[in-house]
Design a protein around this motif. Structure first.
Motif, PDB file in Angstrom:
ATOM      1  N   ILE A 142     -10.064   2.762  22.046  1.00  0.00           N
ATOM      2  CA  ILE A 142     -11.111   3.610  22.600  1.00  0.00           C
ATOM      3  C   ILE A 142     -12.316   2.743  22.961  1.00  0.00           C
ATOM      4  O   ILE A 142     -12.843   2.013  22.110  1.00  0.00           O
ATOM      5  CB  ILE A 142     -11.538   4.698  21.590  1.00  0.00           C
ATOM      6  CG1 ILE A 142     -10.300   5.403  20.998  1.00  0.00           C
ATOM      7  CG2 ILE A 142     -12.495   5.687  22.248  1.00  0.00           C
ATOM      8  CD1 ILE A 142      -9.411   6.061  22.018  1.00  0.00           C
ATOM      9  N   THR A 143     -12.751   2.819  24.219  1.00  0.00           N
ATOM     10  CA  THR A 143     -13.865   1.978  24.672  1.00  0.00           C
ATOM     11  C   THR A 143     -15.097   2.772  25.106  1.00  0.00           C
ATOM     12  O   THR A 143     -16.115   2.181  25.440  1.00  0.00           O
ATOM     13  CB  THR A 143     -13.408   1.081  25.839  1.00  0.00           C
ATOM     14  OG1 THR A 143     -12.909   1.907  26.902  1.00  0.00           O
ATOM     15  CG2 THR A 143     -12.323   0.124  25.400  1.00  0.00           C
ATOM     16  N   ASP A 144     -14.985   4.085  25.098  1.00  0.00           N
ATOM     17  CA  ASP A 144     -16.123   4.929  25.480  1.00  0.00           C
ATOM     18  C   ASP A 144     -17.221   4.788  24.415  1.00  0.00           C
ATOM     19  O   ASP A 144     -17.015   5.109  23.243  1.00  0.00           O
ATOM     20  CB  ASP A 144     -15.673   6.382  25.587  1.00  0.00           C
ATOM     21  CG  ASP A 144     -16.751   7.300  26.147  1.00  0.00           C
ATOM     22  OD1 ASP A 144     -17.956   6.967  26.023  1.00  0.00           O
ATOM     23  OD2 ASP A 144     -16.402   8.346  26.710  1.00  0.00           O
ATOM     24  N   LYS A 145     -18.394   4.342  24.830  1.00  0.00           N
ATOM     25  CA  LYS A 145     -19.470   4.112  23.859  1.00  0.00           C
ATOM     26  C   LYS A 145     -19.954   5.395  23.205  1.00  0.00           C
ATOM     27  O   LYS A 145     -20.430   5.366  22.063  1.00  0.00           O
ATOM     28  CB  LYS A 145     -20.635   3.393  24.544  1.00  0.00           C
ATOM     29  CG  LYS A 145     -20.333   1.948  24.881  1.00  0.00           C
ATOM     30  CD  LYS A 145     -21.578   1.221  25.367  1.00  0.00           C
ATOM     31  CE  LYS A 145     -21.281  -0.243  25.608  1.00  0.00           C
ATOM     32  NZ  LYS A 145     -22.484  -0.999  26.033  1.00  0.00           N
ATOM     33  N   THR A 146     -19.820   6.520  23.909  1.00  0.00           N
ATOM     34  CA  THR A 146     -20.258   7.791  23.323  1.00  0.00           C
ATOM     35  C   THR A 146     -19.338   8.226  22.194  1.00  0.00           C
ATOM     36  O   THR A 146     -19.712   9.045  21.364  1.00  0.00           O
ATOM     37  CB  THR A 146     -20.326   8.899  24.393  1.00  0.00           C
ATOM     38  OG1 THR A 146     -18.999   9.134  24.919  1.00  0.00           O
ATOM     39  CG2 THR A 146     -21.249   8.507  25.521  1.00  0.00           C
ATOM     40  N   GLU A 147     -18.125   7.703  22.174  1.00  0.00           N
ATOM     41  CA  GLU A 147     -17.162   8.040  21.125  1.00  0.00           C
ATOM     42  C   GLU A 147     -17.094   6.985  20.027  1.00  0.00           C
ATOM     43  O   GLU A 147     -16.399   7.172  19.032  1.00  0.00           O
ATOM     44  CB  GLU A 147     -15.764   8.219  21.723  1.00  0.00           C
ATOM     45  CG  GLU A 147     -15.628   9.368  22.700  1.00  0.00           C
ATOM     46  CD  GLU A 147     -14.197   9.516  23.195  1.00  0.00           C
ATOM     47  OE1 GLU A 147     -13.270   9.235  22.407  1.00  0.00           O
ATOM     48  OE2 GLU A 147     -14.009   9.895  24.362  1.00  0.00           O
ATOM     49  N   GLY A 171     -18.428   0.509  21.652  1.00  0.00           N
ATOM     50  CA  GLY A 171     -17.471   0.321  22.743  1.00  0.00           C
ATOM     51  C   GLY A 171     -16.101  -0.113  22.276  1.00  0.00           C
ATOM     52  O   GLY A 171     -15.306  -0.653  23.052  1.00  0.00           O
TER      53      GLY A 171
END
Length: 207
Positions: free
Chosen positions: A135-140, A145
């Motif tokens: 997972i690379t989405d910073k919000t997650e 990141g």
């Protein structure tokens, strides 16, 4: 012998000074059978599978101690002492690199490594291995990141195959230690070993 055997020997000699030789012999005997199920990991393209040989020896020890009549708590205590000693950095260079890797996530080089890692972990040619999504989405991922969702756990599959599923969660406990060594705090809502659909690894940087 793999280099991890010495950590098993050291702790087992403390717990069972008079029965050490028999326990090691029984563990090696069980390992010779169990390791057939993890032999694929040696040539697997999925890097997470590499931990399965270590897990097979752990399972062999657990089976030995269970047959000996040791309690779950005693087996857990022994296993955690072994693996905690094993994952500790052995020198300053190892300690440095453990903390360096998380710092690379937002660099170009780090992003290339993450993409390659995802490509190799998101599929598996062997049904008994791991499958994971990076997972690379910073919000997650609390702004880092980088996170991991284990979709299929090779360790859980191995322990289930030999009817020792209730012990698989012991190895999950070590993830907090390895995360801390990298300068990270592990945030996780569940593990497959404890009944969740996936193991979600998220991290926060330690202050």
């Amino acid at each position: 012998m793999e280099n991890y055997r010495g950590y098993f020997n050291k702790i087992l000699q403390v717990f069972f000074p008079n029965e050490f030789d028999k326990i090691i012999a029984d563990t090696d005997r069980h390992y010779s059978t169990i390791s057939v199920s993890t032999a694929f990991a040696i040539t697997s393209k999925n890097p997470i599978d590499k931990r399965l040989d270590f897990s097979a020896y752990f399972l062999a020890l657990i089976k030995t101690l269970d047959e000996k009549g040791e309690s779950f708590d005693t087996i857990r205590q022994i296993c955690l002492q072994i693996v905690t000693a094993y994952v500790q950095p052995k020198n300053k260079a190892q300690a440095f690199f453990k903390r360096l890797l998380p710092k690379l996530t937002n660099t170009l080089f780090g992003q290339i490594l993450i993409k390659q890692f995802h490509k190799r972990t998101s599929t598996n040619s062997n049904s008994e291995g791991f499958i994971a999504n990076i997972i690379t989405d910073k919000t997650e991922t609390f702004g880092i990141g980088y996170g991991i969702d284990i979709i299929e756990c090779g360790i859980c599959k191995l322990f289930q195959k030999y009817n020792y599923s209730r012990y698989a969660s012991i190895l999950c406990e070590v993830d907090e230690i390895t995360s801390s060594l990298a300068g990270l705090k592990l945030i996780r809502s569940g593990t497959i070993a404890n009944g969740a659909k996936k193991c979600d690894f998220r991290f926060k940087r330690e202050i």
